[in-house]
Design a protein around this motif. Structure first.
Motif, mmCIF file in Angstrom:
data_model
loop_
_atom_site.group_PDB
_atom_site.id
_atom_site.type_symbol
_atom_site.label_atom_id
_atom_site.label_comp_id
_atom_site.label_asym_id
_atom_site.label_seq_id
_atom_site.Cartn_x
_atom_site.Cartn_y
_atom_site.Cartn_z
ATOM 1 N N UNK A 37 0.713 -1.148 0.052
ATOM 2 C CA UNK A 37 0.164 0.093 0.002
ATOM 3 C C UNK A 37 0.759 1.209 0.029
ATOM 4 N N UNK A 38 1.881 1.380 -1.098
ATOM 5 C CA UNK A 38 2.522 2.558 -1.055
ATOM 6 C C UNK A 38 3.448 2.693 0.033
ATOM 7 N N UNK A 39 3.595 1.965 0.952
ATOM 8 C CA UNK A 39 4.531 1.843 1.966
ATOM 9 C C UNK A 39 6.245 1.743 1.495
ATOM 10 N N UNK A 40 6.926 1.649 2.221
ATOM 11 C CA UNK A 40 8.214 1.001 1.873
ATOM 12 C C UNK A 40 8.379 -0.315 1.503
ATOM 13 N N UNK A 41 9.293 -0.786 0.660
ATOM 14 C CA UNK A 41 9.551 -2.192 0.293
ATOM 15 C C UNK A 41 9.994 -2.781 1.635
ATOM 16 N N UNK A 42 9.741 -3.973 1.954
ATOM 17 C CA UNK A 42 10.059 -4.594 3.174
ATOM 18 C C UNK A 42 10.803 -5.946 2.809
ATOM 19 N N UNK A 43 11.899 -6.144 3.419
ATOM 20 C CA UNK A 43 12.821 -7.449 3.224
ATOM 21 C C UNK A 43 13.400 -7.950 4.282
ATOM 22 N N UNK A 44 13.112 -9.237 4.490
ATOM 23 C CA UNK A 44 13.994 -9.889 5.515
ATOM 24 C C UNK A 44 15.264 -10.971 4.842
ATOM 25 N N UNK A 45 16.185 -10.979 5.386
ATOM 26 C CA UNK A 45 17.345 -11.834 4.842
ATOM 27 C C UNK A 45 17.883 -12.902 6.017
ATOM 28 N N UNK A 46 17.280 -13.917 6.099
ATOM 29 C CA UNK A 46 17.499 -14.876 7.200
ATOM 30 C C UNK A 46 18.712 -15.902 6.791
ATOM 31 N N UNK A 47 19.296 -16.663 7.548
ATOM 32 C CA UNK A 47 20.489 -17.500 7.136
ATOM 33 C C UNK A 47 19.890 -18.419 6.142
ATOM 34 N N UNK A 48 20.812 -19.059 5.160
ATOM 35 C CA UNK A 48 20.366 -19.876 4.314
ATOM 36 C C UNK A 48 19.429 -21.068 4.556
ATOM 37 N N UNK A 49 19.700 -21.808 5.647
ATOM 38 C CA UNK A 49 18.898 -22.851 6.124
ATOM 39 C C UNK A 49 17.647 -22.557 6.713
ATOM 40 N N UNK A 50 17.209 -21.052 6.789
ATOM 41 C CA UNK A 50 16.035 -20.624 7.526
ATOM 42 C C UNK A 50 15.189 -19.990 6.374
ATOM 43 N N UNK A 51 16.094 -19.668 5.228
ATOM 44 C CA UNK A 51 15.360 -18.832 4.143
ATOM 45 C C UNK A 51 14.141 -19.652 3.438
ATOM 46 N N UNK A 52 14.221 -20.764 3.246
ATOM 47 C CA UNK A 52 13.089 -21.445 2.650
ATOM 48 C C UNK A 52 11.899 -21.676 3.406
ATOM 49 N N UNK A 53 11.975 -21.898 4.658
ATOM 50 C CA UNK A 53 10.845 -21.740 5.511
ATOM 51 C C UNK A 53 10.166 -20.550 5.625
ATOM 52 N N UNK A 54 10.893 -19.409 5.820
ATOM 53 C CA UNK A 54 10.638 -18.099 5.957
ATOM 54 C C UNK A 54 9.880 -17.787 4.485
ATOM 55 N N UNK A 55 10.546 -18.024 3.535
ATOM 56 C CA UNK A 55 9.615 -17.452 2.119
ATOM 57 C C UNK A 55 8.353 -18.116 1.943
ATOM 58 N N UNK A 56 8.302 -19.463 2.492
ATOM 59 C CA UNK A 56 7.243 -20.258 2.340
ATOM 60 C C UNK A 56 5.950 -19.527 3.298
ATOM 61 N N UNK A 57 6.378 -19.128 4.613
ATOM 62 C CA UNK A 57 5.634 -18.451 5.391
ATOM 63 C C UNK A 57 5.280 -17.168 4.994
ATOM 64 N N UNK A 58 5.873 -16.367 4.132
ATOM 65 C CA UNK A 58 5.681 -14.968 3.757
ATOM 66 C C UNK A 58 5.204 -14.900 2.219
ATOM 67 N N UNK A 59 4.907 -16.073 1.596
ATOM 68 C CA UNK A 59 4.500 -16.387 0.088
ATOM 69 C C UNK A 59 3.452 -15.394 -0.174
ATOM 70 N N UNK A 60 2.446 -15.269 0.521
ATOM 71 C CA UNK A 60 1.223 -14.488 0.254
ATOM 72 C C UNK A 60 1.244 -13.028 0.842
ATOM 73 N N UNK A 61 2.399 -12.878 1.398
ATOM 74 C CA UNK A 61 2.580 -11.503 2.009
ATOM 75 C C UNK A 61 3.278 -10.468 1.126
ATOM 76 N N UNK A 62 3.455 -9.177 1.434
ATOM 77 C CA UNK A 62 4.531 -8.239 0.326
ATOM 78 C C UNK A 62 5.778 -8.331 0.979
#
Ligand code: PGA
Length: 255
Positions: A37-62
């Motif tokens: 909604x026109x706010x800032x872009x938001x990004x998280x950079x987890x460790x490699x081993x955590x990134x897949x699970x985090x990406x799955x959790x955030x799949x439908x978010x912005x």
């Protein structure tokens, strides 16, 4: 007009289960206030081993997901490293490159930063290229010389078109993880200098469009002042990115 980017660098923190819990909390806190909604872009950079699970959790978010390093080769005998294709498998779309902790503890140089950044672009990943001076260098009035060497080295050989996806992060090493934040004026001065270098190297259009993030003890209290500076286009946040409420406050300050 540059859109702010608020990026969390989780460093070597959070197992997959812990990362998912943090991502879920963030998603709840940010719903309605960020990216979509026109706010800032938001990004998280987890460790490699955590990134897949985090990406799955955030799949439908912005909320976007990135990694913390990339190797320049596509494959081969590089024990412990990951290629661009492997990062895309996670999947992530962003990658932090040349963080001062990598430079300090793992022998990263401007040359390796340059090679890793090229690899990120080749694989369609958005690189966040980190630069910043040591305390001794600042005290010896070498800040601009150090930043110039790092910018020229890290971005050597890039075309104007390639620069469209590159984000630069200015992180004074003395401010990282120390609670000792750069003053708004110190940060703005460094960012303006970096932008002037980008003008020299790539022209005014690229320099005007490139986002330059500030990193180094940015937190819920000081974010608004830093983000109000004309050449600060977001933050790369370590410690405060591990607390959902603090990170959400920083995102709100970047609106
Ligand atoms: P910090 O880390 O916010 O904990 O200082 C920033 C970074 O290293 O990217």
């Amino acid at each position: 007009m540059r859109r702010n980017l608020i990026a969390g660098n989780w460093k070597m923190n959070k197992t997959a289960a812990e990362g998912v819990a943090l991502a879920r909390e963030l998603k709840d806190k940010l719903s309605g206030q960020c990216c979509c909604c026109n706010g800032p872009q938001v990004l998280v950079c987890p460790p490699f081993t955590t990134a897949a699970a985090v990406a799955a959790e955030l799949k439908d978010s912005c909320i976007l997901v990135g990694a913390q390093n990339i190797h320049w080769a596509d494959n081969g005998a590089f024990t412990g490293e990951l290629s661009g294709a492997m990062l895309k498998d996670l999947p992530v779309g962003w990658v932090i490159i040349g963080h001062s902790e990598r430079r300090q503890y793992f022998g990263e140089t401007d040359e390796t930063v340059n090679k890793r950044t090229k690899a990120a672009l080749k694989h369609g990943l958005h690189p966040i290229v980190c630069i910043g001076e040591l305390l001794a260098e600042r005290e010896a009035n070498q800040t601009n010389a150090v930043l110039e060497k790092q910018v020229r080295g890290a971005l050597a050989g890039f075309t104007v078109a390639e620069m469209a996806t590159v984000v630069v992060a200015y992180e004074p090493v003395w401010a990282i993880g120390t609670g000792k934040v750069a003053s708004n004026e110190q940060a703005q001065e460094a960012h303006a200098f970096i932008r002037s270098l980008l003008v020299t190297l790539f022209g005014t259009d690229v320099a005007g469009a490139t986002r330059i993030l500030y990193g180094g003890s940015m937190n819920a209290q000081n974010a608004a002042g830093l983000l109000a500076q004309p050449d600060i286009d977001g933050g790369l946040i370590g410690g405060a990115a591990l607390k959902a409420a603090d990170f959400a406050t920083i995102v709100a300050a970047a609106k």
